[in-house]
Write a protein that holds these residues in place. Structure first.
Motif, mmCIF file in Angstrom:
data_model
loop_
_atom_site.group_PDB
_atom_site.id
_atom_site.type_symbol
_atom_site.label_atom_id
_atom_site.label_comp_id
_atom_site.label_asym_id
_atom_site.label_seq_id
_atom_site.Cartn_x
_atom_site.Cartn_y
_atom_site.Cartn_z
ATOM 1 N N LYS A 1 39.389 -38.799 -21.968
ATOM 2 C CA LYS A 1 39.067 -39.607 -20.795
ATOM 3 C C LYS A 1 39.985 -40.815 -20.588
ATOM 4 O O LYS A 1 39.714 -41.657 -19.741
ATOM 5 N N TRP A 2 41.056 -40.892 -21.366
ATOM 6 C CA TRP A 2 41.979 -42.023 -21.179
ATOM 7 C C TRP A 2 42.586 -42.062 -19.777
ATOM 8 O O TRP A 2 42.722 -43.152 -19.212
ATOM 9 N N PRO A 3 42.981 -40.929 -19.189
ATOM 10 C CA PRO A 3 43.553 -41.004 -17.835
ATOM 11 C C PRO A 3 42.601 -41.647 -16.829
ATOM 12 O O PRO A 3 43.016 -42.488 -16.022
ATOM 13 N N SER A 4 41.321 -41.290 -16.871
ATOM 14 C CA SER A 4 40.365 -41.878 -15.935
ATOM 15 C C SER A 4 40.119 -43.352 -16.264
ATOM 16 O O SER A 4 39.901 -44.171 -15.362
ATOM 17 N N TYR A 5 40.168 -43.707 -17.551
ATOM 18 C CA TYR A 5 40.002 -45.098 -17.970
ATOM 19 C C TYR A 5 41.128 -45.967 -17.412
ATOM 20 O O TYR A 5 40.881 -47.030 -16.807
ATOM 21 N N LEU A 6 42.384 -45.517 -17.576
ATOM 22 C CA LEU A 6 43.513 -46.293 -17.058
ATOM 23 C C LEU A 6 43.525 -46.308 -15.529
ATOM 24 O O LEU A 6 43.878 -47.316 -14.919
ATOM 25 N N ARG A 7 43.130 -45.199 -14.914
ATOM 26 C CA ARG A 7 43.091 -45.149 -13.455
ATOM 27 C C ARG A 7 42.059 -46.139 -12.907
ATOM 28 O O ARG A 7 42.295 -46.805 -11.891
ATOM 29 N N GLU A 8 40.936 -46.262 -13.585
ATOM 30 C CA GLU A 8 39.908 -47.219 -13.158
ATOM 31 C C GLU A 8 40.418 -48.655 -13.269
ATOM 32 O O GLU A 8 40.204 -49.475 -12.375
ATOM 33 N N GLU A 9 41.105 -48.956 -14.357
ATOM 34 C CA GLU A 9 41.682 -50.294 -14.540
ATOM 35 C C GLU A 9 42.764 -50.554 -13.473
ATOM 36 O O GLU A 9 42.847 -51.655 -12.921
ATOM 37 N N TYR A 10 43.582 -49.527 -13.217
ATOM 38 C CA TYR A 10 44.632 -49.659 -12.199
ATOM 39 C C TYR A 10 44.021 -49.913 -10.828
ATOM 40 O O TYR A 10 44.493 -50.774 -10.067
ATOM 41 N N ASN A 11 42.976 -49.185 -10.491
ATOM 42 C CA ASN A 11 42.326 -49.363 -9.187
ATOM 43 C C ASN A 11 41.719 -50.760 -9.044
ATOM 44 O O ASN A 11 41.686 -51.317 -7.942
ATOM 45 N N THR A 12 41.252 -51.330 -10.147
ATOM 46 C CA THR A 12 40.756 -52.704 -10.119
ATOM 47 C C THR A 12 41.875 -53.665 -9.748
ATOM 48 O O THR A 12 41.711 -54.532 -8.875
ATOM 49 N N LEU A 13 43.024 -53.505 -10.403
ATOM 50 C CA LEU A 13 44.177 -54.355 -10.084
ATOM 51 C C LEU A 13 44.614 -54.149 -8.637
ATOM 52 O O LEU A 13 44.893 -55.118 -7.915
ATOM 53 N N LEU A 14 44.680 -52.895 -8.208
ATOM 54 C CA LEU A 14 45.126 -52.585 -6.858
ATOM 55 C C LEU A 14 44.202 -53.214 -5.816
ATOM 56 O O LEU A 14 44.666 -53.792 -4.820
ATOM 57 N N ARG A 15 42.904 -53.128 -6.057
ATOM 58 C CA ARG A 15 41.932 -53.695 -5.120
ATOM 59 C C ARG A 15 42.087 -55.221 -5.006
ATOM 60 O O ARG A 15 42.100 -55.776 -3.904
ATOM 61 N N VAL A 16 42.244 -55.882 -6.123
ATOM 62 C CA VAL A 16 42.368 -57.346 -6.122
ATOM 63 C C VAL A 16 43.669 -57.775 -5.456
ATOM 64 O O VAL A 16 43.699 -58.746 -4.676
ATOM 65 N N ILE A 17 44.748 -57.061 -5.728
ATOM 66 C CA ILE A 17 46.051 -57.422 -5.159
ATOM 67 C C ILE A 17 46.074 -57.166 -3.654
ATOM 68 O O ILE A 17 46.591 -57.987 -2.880
ATOM 69 N N ARG A 18 45.499 -56.056 -3.214
ATOM 70 C CA ARG A 18 45.436 -55.783 -1.771
ATOM 71 C C ARG A 18 44.589 -56.827 -1.045
ATOM 72 O O ARG A 18 44.929 -57.262 0.061
ATOM 73 N N LYS A 19 43.509 -57.233 -1.671
ATOM 74 C CA LYS A 19 42.648 -58.255 -1.077
ATOM 75 C C LYS A 19 43.390 -59.576 -0.966
ATOM 76 O O LYS A 19 43.264 -60.294 0.037
ATOM 77 N N ALA A 20 44.186 -59.899 -1.980
ATOM 78 C CA ALA A 20 44.967 -61.140 -1.942
ATOM 79 C C ALA A 20 45.950 -61.126 -0.783
ATOM 80 O O ALA A 20 46.164 -62.146 -0.112
ATOM 81 N N LYS A 21 46.534 -59.972 -0.506
ATOM 82 C CA LYS A 21 47.484 -59.875 0.609
ATOM 83 C C LYS A 21 46.778 -60.025 1.948
ATOM 84 O O LYS A 21 47.323 -60.620 2.886
ATOM 85 N N ARG A 22 45.552 -59.504 2.040
ATOM 86 C CA ARG A 22 44.799 -59.658 3.295
ATOM 87 C C ARG A 22 44.339 -61.102 3.497
ATOM 88 O O ARG A 22 44.216 -61.563 4.631
#
Length: 315
Positions: free
Chosen positions: A122-143
């Protein structure tokens, strides 16, 4: 009774006995799995765990609830001692040895299936979840434009942070992770090993806080121990070397162990943990996150030099 932190209490009885009362908001079957597994470890001779003793009055019940809808609380004997220091090579070697002994003892028990957390594969899903957290926060910062100082920092450095995360995920995809999981028996892992989950006592070191107990590759536990020990100490490789030296007194590491360890250490988890709940924090905590951002980013950038030293050590 004294509050140690949210959901954790230190209790001293009239007779002077000390206990830790801890909230563990998990279903009963998961708590029973944790308890059953740790009791089997004790029966096989591994006693370096801070957990209830069912043979004592204080350990008769696995958990209690204040009300029907309340989360469970467990009562554990209080271990008098201190946390090991990452600045002590001797203490870090002992931590590595303790973790290896825990892994070895876990091989000798029959682990029940009901309630267990199996993270094999389950490491791929674990890293993908962490990546999506970063992506969400960074996209929100740009908005948000320039709503907060953190927004400005994420707008400037967000691309670099995501690139670090993608490099880790790409390395995992190109690794032998899937075949290793198919061929390797799962190891009983602590799940969040680190200096704050180990207590130094007069009788030796003990592992505590088992809510993250799981089945996984042993490399995950080593990663957590190294990450939690090095993240606040400028990623000094000498700390990791002491941990690995201690671990290998019991269990030797192979090429694939180092390969997978590097993949997890490459991911910018420190940055993810720093920013993921920023909006929910108090003004004081938000200010601290903003002040910590440059330091944590510097640590993420220095990880490449740390990993080169790991390559040399592995060689």
């Amino acid at each position: 009774m004294k509050i140690v932190q949210n959901g954790v209490y230190r209790i001293v009885t009239a007779e002077g006995k000390e206990y830790c009362l801890k909230r563990m908001a998990y279903p009963p079957n998961r708590l029973r799995w944790i308890d059953n597994t740790l009791q089997q470890m004790r029966k096989k001779g591994f006693i370096r765990i801070g957990w209830r003793n069912p043979n004592e009055r204080s350990g008769k019940r696995l958990f209690v609830k204040w009300q029907r809808e309340s989360p469970p609380f467990v009562l554990i004997p209080w271990l008098r001692g201190s946390w090991p220091s990452p600045q002590s090579a001797t203490q870090m070697r002992t931590c590595g040895t303790l973790l290896a002994q825990f892994h070895r003892a876990g091989k000798n028990i029959k682990i029940p299936k009901s309630g267990r957390q199996n993270m094999m594969g389950k490491w791929p899903s674990y890293l993908r979840e962490e990546y999506n957290t970063l992506l969400r926060v960074i996209r929100k910062a740009k908005r948000n434009g320039f709503h907060s100082p953190l927004d400005r920092m994420l707008q400037t450095h967000g691309g670099e942070i995501l690139q670090m995360a993608r490099a880790s995920m790409r390395s995992l995809r190109n690794s032998d992770y899937k075949s290793i999981c198919r061929k390797t028996a799962a190891t009983l892992c602590h799940g969040d090993c680190g200096p704050t989950n180990i207590i130094r006592t007069r009788k030796g070191m003990y592992l505590i806080d088992f809510e993250t107990l799981r089945l996984d590759l042993r490399t995950y536990d080593l990663y957590r121990l190294i990450f939690n020990s090095c993240k606040d100490h400028n990623w000094n490789f000498a700390i990791a070397q002491s941990i690995l030296d201690g671990y290998q007194k019991v269990y030797k590491l192979n090429r694939s162990d180092y390969q997978l360890l590097k993949i997890l250490l490459r991911f910018p988890r420190g940055m993810c943990k720093l920013v993921e709940h920023y909006d929910e924090k108090s003004p004081k905590d938000k200010l601290q996150i903003e002040r910590d951002f440059p330091k944590v980013l510097g640590h993420e950038r220095r990880r490449s030099a740390f990993l080169k030293k790991l390559d040399i050590y592995a060689g």
